[in-house]
Design a protein around this motif. Structure first.
Motif, PDB file in Angstrom:
ATOM      1  N   LEU A 260       0.830  -1.198   0.000  1.00 32.83           N
ATOM      2  CA  LEU A 260       0.000   0.000   0.000  1.00 32.83           C
ATOM      3  C   LEU A 260       0.868   1.253   0.000  1.00 32.83           C
ATOM      4  O   LEU A 260       1.651   1.488   0.923  1.00 32.83           O
ATOM      5  N   THR A 261       0.715   2.056  -1.038  1.00 32.03           N
ATOM      6  CA  THR A 261       1.314   3.385  -1.137  1.00 32.03           C
ATOM      7  C   THR A 261       0.264   4.309  -1.740  1.00 32.03           C
ATOM      8  O   THR A 261      -0.713   3.837  -2.349  1.00 32.03           O
ATOM      9  N   PRO A 262       0.428   5.618  -1.610  1.00 32.60           N
ATOM     10  CA  PRO A 262      -0.511   6.516  -2.291  1.00 32.60           C
ATOM     11  C   PRO A 262      -0.578   6.241  -3.786  1.00 32.60           C
ATOM     12  O   PRO A 262      -1.655   6.315  -4.395  1.00 32.60           O
ATOM     13  N   GLU A 263       0.546   5.899  -4.385  1.00 34.71           N
ATOM     14  CA  GLU A 263       0.585   5.671  -5.836  1.00 34.71           C
ATOM     15  C   GLU A 263      -0.167   4.401  -6.217  1.00 34.71           C
ATOM     16  O   GLU A 263      -0.906   4.378  -7.205  1.00 34.71           O
ATOM     17  N   SER A 264       0.012   3.304  -5.435  1.00 34.14           N
ATOM     18  CA  SER A 264      -0.670   2.058  -5.772  1.00 34.14           C
ATOM     19  C   SER A 264      -2.176   2.178  -5.550  1.00 34.14           C
ATOM     20  O   SER A 264      -2.969   1.579  -6.283  1.00 34.14           O
ATOM     21  N   ALA A 265      -2.600   2.968  -4.561  1.00 35.60           N
ATOM     22  CA  ALA A 265      -4.027   3.191  -4.336  1.00 35.60           C
ATOM     23  C   ALA A 265      -4.637   4.044  -5.440  1.00 35.60           C
ATOM     24  O   ALA A 265      -5.767   3.806  -5.889  1.00 35.60           O
ATOM     25  N   ALA A 266      -3.886   5.040  -5.910  1.00 33.36           N
ATOM     26  CA  ALA A 266      -4.397   5.924  -6.960  1.00 33.36           C
ATOM     27  C   ALA A 266      -4.679   5.159  -8.252  1.00 33.36           C
ATOM     28  O   ALA A 266      -5.580   5.530  -9.013  1.00 33.36           O
ATOM     29  N   LYS A 267      -3.928   4.082  -8.490  1.00 36.80           N
ATOM     30  CA  LYS A 267      -4.151   3.296  -9.705  1.00 36.80           C
ATOM     31  C   LYS A 267      -5.534   2.666  -9.723  1.00 36.80           C
ATOM     32  O   LYS A 267      -6.128   2.481 -10.792  1.00 36.80           O
ATOM     33  N   THR A 268      -6.070   2.329  -8.555  1.00 36.72           N
ATOM     34  CA  THR A 268      -7.427   1.782  -8.473  1.00 36.72           C
ATOM     35  C   THR A 268      -8.469   2.868  -8.707  1.00 36.72           C
ATOM     36  O   THR A 268      -9.466   2.652  -9.399  1.00 36.72           O
ATOM     37  N   VAL A 269      -8.245   4.051  -8.168  1.00 35.08           N
ATOM     38  CA  VAL A 269      -9.225   5.127  -8.298  1.00 35.08           C
ATOM     39  C   VAL A 269      -9.256   5.678  -9.725  1.00 35.08           C
ATOM     40  O   VAL A 269     -10.298   6.143 -10.197  1.00 35.08           O
ATOM     41  N   GLU A 270      -8.129   5.624 -10.420  1.00 36.58           N
ATOM     42  CA  GLU A 270      -8.092   6.125 -11.801  1.00 36.58           C
ATOM     43  C   GLU A 270      -9.133   5.445 -12.678  1.00 36.58           C
ATOM     44  O   GLU A 270      -9.654   6.054 -13.612  1.00 36.58           O
ATOM     45  N   ALA A 271      -9.444   4.198 -12.359  1.00 32.94           N
ATOM     46  CA  ALA A 271     -10.397   3.443 -13.171  1.00 32.94           C
ATOM     47  C   ALA A 271     -11.828   3.537 -12.632  1.00 32.94           C
ATOM     48  O   ALA A 271     -12.736   2.909 -13.194  1.00 32.94           O
ATOM     49  N   ALA A 272     -12.043   4.293 -11.573  1.00 34.11           N
ATOM     50  CA  ALA A 272     -13.382   4.389 -10.988  1.00 34.11           C
ATOM     51  C   ALA A 272     -14.348   5.073 -11.947  1.00 34.11           C
ATOM     52  O   ALA A 272     -13.983   5.986 -12.691  1.00 34.11           O
ATOM     53  N   GLU A 273     -15.590   4.648 -11.906  1.00 36.07           N
ATOM     54  CA  GLU A 273     -16.630   5.203 -12.781  1.00 36.07           C
ATOM     55  C   GLU A 273     -17.492   6.184 -12.008  1.00 36.07           C
ATOM     56  O   GLU A 273     -17.909   5.918 -10.870  1.00 36.07           O
TER      57      GLU A 273
END
Length: 358
Positions: A260-273
Motif C-alpha cells: 500500500l502506497t498513495p501511488e498504488s491506491a491511486a491506480k485503483t481510483v483512476e479506473a473508478a466510474e
C-alpha cells in the motif's frame, strides 16, 4: 472569522456572515482575512488528518479564520447534514440510495440538490501486530476468513499459503472492527463482498454475526491494534502510518500482492466510474481491479453539501474552503500524510462542481 465547527446541535444552528475584500483571492481562500462567519461541519474521522492539514494552510492564508472539525464518523456526519445542523458533511462513502439518503439530503437543501464531492483518496490499510512477522501478505479470501471469525490463529493454513516463507506463530487472532458507523467499514466490506465471498451486505455498521472486537473511530482502531499482540484490523493509511503500524500487502484481482502506497491506491481510483449525474460525483470503485501494481482497498472521502440551498453566506464560505481543498495546492498538501491526491481527470470535475456551489 470562518469557523468550521463540528457540533451538530441546535446551539450551533447553520448560519454565516462573510465579507471579502475585492481582488484579494488566492487558492487558499481570500487572503488578508476577508472571510468571516461560522459554519458547522462534521463526519468522517478517516479524513481528520486531511482536514487538520487543510485547516493549517487555509488559516495561514486567512489569519482571521478558525476551522474546527469533529470526526464523529461518516454516518453521524451524514445524519447531521440531513437534519440541517451542519453545512457540509465529511463521509467515506457517498449518500446511500438504499437508505433514502439522497432524497433526504435533497430535501434538506430545499432549493437545490445535495452533491457528493470526492476530495481525497484514503487508502485502507490492513494493519496487524505480530512481532517477528514482517511483509505479511494476505489474499482477499484470507482477509474475509479472518474478519468473519473463520480463521482464528496466525499459523492457519490459509495464511501459510499466502506466506510460504514466513515463520508464523500460533498466536490467536484478535480481529478488530469499527464499533461506530463508518464509511471505512462500508468500503472495507464492499471490498470483501466483491472479492472474498463476504456473506453480509456491505454497510457502515459492522455485522454482528461476524463477531470480533469493536473500537470507536480511526484513532481507536490504531490504538487498539498497537496495544494488542495478535490483533489485526483495517484503518485509513494516514492513521496506520502515524501510529507506526505494520501493513499487510494485499492481493488484487490478478493475484498480485501489492504494497500500500498513495501511488498504488491511486491506480485503483483512476479506473473508478462516476455514477452520479451533473455535479454529483459519486464513484463506483472496482475492488477486484487487475491493474498492475494497483492496491485494491481504497476509499474516497467525500464532502457532501448543497449545490444550491445553503444560505448565501454559508455557500460563500463553504465554496471558499472547498475551492482550496480541491486546488492543486490543497491536494499536494496531503501527499506526505498517507493520502493520495485525486487523479487529474477527476480533480478537474471536482473543481467544476465546487464552482457551481451558490
Amino acid at each position: 472569522m470562518l469557523s468550521l465547527a463540528a457540533c451538530g446541535t441546535d446551539d450551533n444552528a447553520p448560519g454565516a456572515t462573510t465579507s471579502a475584500a475585492p481582488g484579494t483571492s488566492s487558492s487558499s481562500g481570500d487572503a488578508g482575512g476577508g472571510l468571516s462567519g461560522t459554519i458547522n461541519a462534521a463526519g468522517s474521522s478517516a479524513q481528520g488528518n486531511a482536514i487538520a492539514e487543510w485547516k493549517k494552510n487555509f488559516q495561514g492564508a486567512n489569519p482571521g479564520v478558525s476551522i474546527n472539525y469533529q470526526g464523529s464518523g461518516s454516518g453521524a456526519g451524514v445524519q447531521s447534514f440531513i437534519q440541517g445542523t451542519i453545512a457540509f458533511a465529511g463521509s467515506d462513502s457517498a449518500l446511500k440510495d438504499d437508505k433514502g439518503e439522497p432524497a433526504q439530503a435533497d430535501a434538506r437543501c430545499k432549493t437545490g440538490k445535495a452533491i457528493n464531492l470526492p476530495m481525497v483518496i484514503g487508502p485502507v490499510a490492513v494493519v496487524y501486530n505480530l512481532p517477528g512477522v514482517d511483509n505479511l501478505q494476505l489474499s482477499p479470501a484470507t482477509i474475509g476468513g479472518i474478519f468473519n471469525s473463520k480463521i482464528t490463529k496466525w499459523d492457519d493454513a490459509a495464511i501459510k499459503k499466502d506466506n510460504p516463507d514466513a515463520q508464523l506463530p500460533s498466536t490467536p487472532i484478535q480481529a478488530v472492527h469499527r464499533s461506530d458507523e463508518s464509511g471505512t467499514s462500508d468500503n472495507f466490506t464492499k471490498f470483501l463482498k466483491a472479492t472474498a465471498g463476504w456473506p453480509y451486505e456491505p454497510a457502515k455498521a459492522w455485522p454482528a454475526e461476524a463477531k470480533g472486537q469493536g473500537a470507536k473511530g480511526s484513532d481507536g482502531i490504531a490504538q487498539t491494534v498497537k496495544g494488542a499482540e495478535g490483533s489485526v484490523s483495517y484503518v485509513e493509511l494516514s492513521y496506520a502510518e502515524n501510529s507506526g503500524l505494520s501493513k499487510a500487502k494485499v492481493a488484487n484481482g490478478s493475484g498480485e500482492f501489492v504494497e500500500l502506497t498513495p501511488e498504488s491506491a491511486a491506480k485503483t481510483v483512476e479506473a473508478a466510474e462516476v455514477k452520479g449525474t451533473g455535479n454529483d460525483l459519486k464513484l463506483s470503485i472496482d475492488y477486484a481491479t487487475k491493474a498492475a501494481g494497483a492496491y485494491p482497498i481504497v476509499l474516497v472521502t467525500y464532502e457532501i453539501t448543497c449545490e444550491k440551498g445553503l444560505s448565501a453566506d454559508e455557500s460563500k464560505l463553504v465554496k471558499a474552503f472547498l475551492k482550496y481543498t480541491a486546488s492543486s495546492e490543497g491536494q499536494n498538501a496531503l501527499t506526505g500524510l498517507g493520502y493520495a491526491p485525486l487523479p487529474a481527470s477527476l480533480l478537474t470535475k471536482v473543481q467544476t462542481a465546487v464552482e457551481a456551489i451558490s
